[in-house]
Design a protein around this motif. Sequence first.
Motif, PDB file in Angstrom:
ATOM      1  N   LEU A  86      49.251  50.303  36.698  1.00 46.03           N
ATOM      2  CA  LEU A  86      48.413  50.966  37.696  1.00 46.03           C
ATOM      3  C   LEU A  86      47.091  51.415  37.075  1.00 46.03           C
ATOM      4  CD1 LEU A  86      48.118  51.997  40.579  1.00 46.03           C
ATOM      5  CD2 LEU A  86      49.273  54.111  39.884  1.00 46.03           C
ATOM      6  N   ILE A  87      47.145  51.871  35.827  1.00 44.71           N
ATOM      7  CA  ILE A  87      45.913  52.261  35.114  1.00 44.71           C
ATOM      8  C   ILE A  87      45.008  51.038  34.946  1.00 44.71           C
ATOM      9  CG2 ILE A  87      45.000  53.021  32.882  1.00 44.71           C
ATOM     10  CD1 ILE A  87      47.489  54.826  32.628  1.00 44.71           C
ATOM     11  N   ILE A  88      45.602  49.892  34.632  1.00 48.78           N
ATOM     12  CA  ILE A  88      44.818  48.663  34.475  1.00 48.78           C
ATOM     13  C   ILE A  88      44.204  48.256  35.812  1.00 48.78           C
ATOM     14  CG2 ILE A  88      44.907  46.221  33.850  1.00 48.78           C
ATOM     15  CD1 ILE A  88      47.163  46.889  31.909  1.00 48.78           C
ATOM     16  N   VAL A  89      44.960  48.437  36.912  1.00 51.68           N
ATOM     17  CA  VAL A  89      44.419  48.140  38.245  1.00 51.68           C
ATOM     18  C   VAL A  89      43.204  49.028  38.519  1.00 51.68           C
ATOM     19  CG1 VAL A  89      44.872  48.222  40.732  1.00 51.68           C
ATOM     20  CG2 VAL A  89      46.624  47.341  39.186  1.00 51.68           C
ATOM     21  N   CYS A  90      43.313  50.315  38.177  1.00 48.29           N
ATOM     22  CA  CYS A  90      42.191  51.247  38.363  1.00 48.29           C
ATOM     23  C   CYS A  90      40.991  50.834  37.517  1.00 48.29           C
ATOM     24  CB  CYS A  90      42.614  52.674  38.007  1.00 48.29           C
ATOM     25  SG  CYS A  90      43.857  53.385  39.099  1.00 48.29           S
ATOM     26  N   LEU A  91      41.268  50.432  36.276  1.00 49.14           N
ATOM     27  CA  LEU A  91      40.197  49.980  35.392  1.00 49.14           C
ATOM     28  C   LEU A  91      39.525  48.730  35.955  1.00 49.14           C
ATOM     29  CD1 LEU A  91      38.677  50.219  32.713  1.00 49.14           C
ATOM     30  CD2 LEU A  91      40.486  48.871  31.631  1.00 49.14           C
ATOM     31  N   ALA A  92      40.343  47.816  36.491  1.00 51.04           N
ATOM     32  CA  ALA A  92      39.793  46.600  37.098  1.00 51.04           C
ATOM     33  C   ALA A  92      38.899  46.941  38.279  1.00 51.04           C
ATOM     34  CB  ALA A  92      40.939  45.682  37.543  1.00 51.04           C
ATOM     35  N   ALA A  93      39.321  47.928  39.088  1.00 50.00           N
ATOM     36  CA  ALA A  93      38.508  48.354  40.236  1.00 50.00           C
ATOM     37  C   ALA A  93      37.188  48.960  39.767  1.00 50.00           C
ATOM     38  CB  ALA A  93      39.283  49.359  41.082  1.00 50.00           C
ATOM     39  N   PHE A  94      37.240  49.770  38.714  1.00 53.03           N
ATOM     40  CA  PHE A  94      36.016  50.370  38.162  1.00 53.03           C
ATOM     41  C   PHE A  94      35.062  49.280  37.662  1.00 53.03           C
ATOM     42  CE2 PHE A  94      33.806  51.907  34.317  1.00 53.03           C
ATOM     43  CZ  PHE A  94      32.987  52.876  34.912  1.00 53.03           C
ATOM     44  N   MET A  95      35.621  48.237  37.053  1.00 51.40           N
ATOM     45  CA  MET A  95      34.794  47.156  36.523  1.00 51.40           C
ATOM     46  C   MET A  95      34.034  46.421  37.625  1.00 51.40           C
ATOM     47  SD  MET A  95      37.405  45.601  33.657  1.00 51.40           S
ATOM     48  CE  MET A  95      36.431  44.114  33.402  1.00 51.40           C
ATOM     49  N   THR A  96      34.574  46.421  38.854  1.00 53.19           N
ATOM     50  CA  THR A  96      33.883  45.714  39.946  1.00 53.19           C
ATOM     51  C   THR A  96      32.553  46.382  40.297  1.00 53.19           C
ATOM     52  OG1 THR A  96      35.021  46.966  41.707  1.00 53.19           O
ATOM     53  CG2 THR A  96      36.066  44.935  40.925  1.00 53.19           C
ATOM     54  N   TYR A  97      32.336  47.610  39.813  1.00 56.70           N
ATOM     55  CA  TYR A  97      31.071  48.320  40.057  1.00 56.70           C
ATOM     56  C   TYR A  97      30.025  48.010  38.995  1.00 56.70           C
ATOM     57  CZ  TYR A  97      33.329  51.197  43.657  1.00 56.70           C
ATOM     58  OH  TYR A  97      33.979  51.619  44.794  1.00 56.70           O
ATOM     59  N   ILE A  98      30.470  47.623  37.805  1.00 60.62           N
ATOM     60  CA  ILE A  98      29.517  47.465  36.692  1.00 60.62           C
ATOM     61  C   ILE A  98      29.410  46.036  36.179  1.00 60.62           C
ATOM     62  CG2 ILE A  98      29.780  49.858  35.958  1.00 60.62           C
ATOM     63  CD1 ILE A  98      31.687  48.928  33.787  1.00 60.62           C
ATOM     64  N   VAL A  99      30.427  45.214  36.420  1.00 63.82           N
ATOM     65  CA  VAL A  99      30.389  43.821  35.966  1.00 63.82           C
ATOM     66  C   VAL A  99      29.760  42.961  37.061  1.00 63.82           C
ATOM     67  CG1 VAL A  99      31.773  41.814  35.280  1.00 63.82           C
ATOM     68  CG2 VAL A  99      32.420  44.111  34.510  1.00 63.82           C
ATOM     69  N   PRO A 100      28.760  42.152  36.733  1.00 66.05           N
ATOM     70  CA  PRO A 100      28.126  41.298  37.747  1.00 66.05           C
ATOM     71  C   PRO A 100      29.131  40.358  38.411  1.00 66.05           C
ATOM     72  CG  PRO A 100      26.841  41.341  35.722  1.00 66.05           C
ATOM     73  CD  PRO A 100      28.147  42.009  35.414  1.00 66.05           C
ATOM     74  N   ALA A 101      29.071  40.276  39.726  1.00 67.19           N
ATOM     75  CA  ALA A 101      29.966  39.385  40.458  1.00 67.19           C
ATOM     76  C   ALA A 101      29.487  37.935  40.300  1.00 67.19           C
ATOM     77  CB  ALA A 101      29.992  39.766  41.936  1.00 67.19           C
ATOM     78  N   GLY A 102      30.430  37.035  40.234  1.00 62.87           N
ATOM     79  CA  GLY A 102      30.087  35.619  40.086  1.00 62.87           C
ATOM     80  C   GLY A 102      31.268  34.738  40.408  1.00 62.87           C
ATOM     81  N   GLU A 103      30.997  33.479  40.637  1.00 62.65           N
ATOM     82  CA  GLU A 103      32.062  32.544  41.000  1.00 62.65           C
ATOM     83  C   GLU A 103      31.803  31.166  40.410  1.00 62.65           C
ATOM     84  OE1 GLU A 103      32.202  32.462  45.249  1.00 62.65           O
ATOM     85  OE2 GLU A 103      33.463  34.251  45.407  1.00 62.65           O
ATOM     86  N   PHE A 104      32.902  30.479  40.131  1.00 62.87           N
ATOM     87  CA  PHE A 104      32.844  29.056  39.811  1.00 62.87           C
ATOM     88  C   PHE A 104      33.125  28.273  41.089  1.00 62.87           C
ATOM     89  CE2 PHE A 104      33.937  30.519  35.469  1.00 62.87           C
ATOM     90  CZ  PHE A 104      33.025  29.763  34.736  1.00 62.87           C
ATOM     91  N   GLU A 105      32.585  27.085  41.177  1.00 66.52           N
ATOM     92  CA  GLU A 105      33.019  26.170  42.223  1.00 66.52           C
ATOM     93  C   GLU A 105      34.295  25.492  41.733  1.00 66.52           C
ATOM     94  OE1 GLU A 105      29.920  23.466  43.275  1.00 66.52           O
ATOM     95  OE2 GLU A 105      28.458  25.067  43.633  1.00 66.52           O
ATOM     96  N   ARG A 106      35.150  25.151  42.660  1.00 68.11           N
ATOM     97  CA  ARG A 106      36.440  24.551  42.316  1.00 68.11           C
ATOM     98  C   ARG A 106      36.645  23.252  43.066  1.00 68.11           C
ATOM     99  NH1 ARG A 106      36.882  29.841  41.116  1.00 68.11           N
ATOM    100  NH2 ARG A 106      38.430  30.496  39.557  1.00 68.11           N
ATOM    101  N   GLN A 107      37.456  22.399  42.480  1.00 68.72           N
ATOM    102  CA  GLN A 107      37.763  21.122  43.113  1.00 68.72           C
ATOM    103  C   GLN A 107      39.242  20.808  42.946  1.00 68.72           C
ATOM    104  OE1 GLN A 107      35.546  18.079  41.070  1.00 68.72           O
ATOM    105  NE2 GLN A 107      36.382  18.581  39.061  1.00 68.72           N
ATOM    106  N   LYS A 108      39.750  20.018  43.856  1.00 70.75           N
ATOM    107  CA  LYS A 108      41.149  19.615  43.815  1.00 70.75           C
ATOM    108  C   LYS A 108      41.276  18.381  42.935  1.00 70.75           C
ATOM    109  CE  LYS A 108      45.116  20.915  45.767  1.00 70.75           C
ATOM    110  NZ  LYS A 108      45.621  22.290  45.732  1.00 70.75           N
ATOM    111  N   VAL A 109      42.093  18.473  41.898  1.00 72.57           N
ATOM    112  CA  VAL A 109      42.354  17.350  40.994  1.00 72.57           C
ATOM    113  C   VAL A 109      43.850  17.091  41.015  1.00 72.57           C
ATOM    114  CG1 VAL A 109      42.206  16.468  38.648  1.00 72.57           C
ATOM    115  CG2 VAL A 109      40.395  17.945  39.537  1.00 72.57           C
TER     116      VAL A 109
END
Length: 460
Positions: A15-38
Amino acid sequence: MNFKLKMPHTYLLLLIIVCLAAFMTYIVPAGEFERQKVEDRTEVINGSYHHVTQSPVAPIEIFRSIPNGLIEGGEIIFYIFIVGGAFGIIHRTDAITTGVNALMERVGRHGRWLIPITMTMFSILGFSIGLSEETIIFVPIGIALATALGYDAMVGAAMIALGAGIGFLGGMINPFTVGIAQSIAEVPLFSGWGYRTLIYLLVLFTGILYVMHYAKKVKAHPEKSLLYDVNVEERRTMSDDVLDTKFDSFKKRHAVILVILAATIIINVYGIFKFGWFLTQMSANFLIMGIVVGIIGGLGVNGTFDALLEGMKDILFGAMIVGFAKAIVVVLTSGKIIDTIVFHMTDFIDHLPAAFSVVAMFLTQLILNFFIPSGSGQAMTTMPIMVPISDLLGINRQVAVMAFQYGDAISNNIIPTSASLMGLLAVAGIPYNKWLKFVWRISAIWILICLGGLILYMYL
């Protein structure tokens, strides 16, 4: 005032790690990879990472991520429950306990074969049904046989604990570790079993030699026993329930139940490779097996389902932890930062020798198991990150699965947060520091074997 430092509960830690992950969503830049079906799996496209709009996770979403994690991990969670329930029925019939007890007593009459046969037997149970906590009940008879042959309690405990641990490390058809990790990695279930078998045999061979060498030394020079200065009376503190365990005689119905168990495992493995069966089909087959052996074992219809529920209760910790672990991934994904983490990790590792990335994966799993001593929970936590990293670095996903498998299994023999290990040592009357002094050398040897195997697999 004296404050005693205690290890946080595994669920609290998650649960502490979940909270830390939530906190990181405020300071870590959001980004995404494109994905493909192989073929039958989804892969990230190298070089496609790009920034997207920030999506911070609100505090209330931290707690909503838990039920969402349970929902998203539902197939795996219910698979664990059903398989655990089916094995609960088998345990209630005493087929495994009486069978193992009968074999150990028979082997004990031929002293020189006690160690290799006992370790091999428990390793088979380890790589097939994931035998873990159940090893505790065999410790008293293991110690009794070992001491009767002139060894010490360490030998009796080691041939059971390390035997099962070796099988857990091999994991060729272990439904709770390799099965779950491979399902997350989207590779064929139990694929790569041949290479895993080679590593397993090498680890088993070195493990048997190690225990036999120690046993031979202790028998020739009792004063060299690691337990020589341990008061024998300390073993009177063993769990009364375990020490008072009485094994029934091995009957024909027990033999029939073990045959049905073996047949079910073989049918599942055949179906996986021949018909592409997955967790649902395996769960159904184990459930059928459980009901059949319950009736054969004399439990009756009601008794069979009581045992099914009891088995599910016993596996509750490992099953529910999957949902909590999945919640971490839910938060990182909804906050759109999981790909950012993967991007920067691969960007760092990409400038290093290829073998280093595998070593890093292995060491990560080895250390993380201290905090999440659950194979299925650890798989759910780490594989969603390790799989795309392996894709971007051009590493076979099977390597990522094996890095998890070996890191998890080896540390199970060392970490004090392992309930099964600490319970076994308590029953054996072996202080943890004495066990650590005994096991660290063979653990180091196994680390080298597994790392060598992982690096070699990269180039095959």
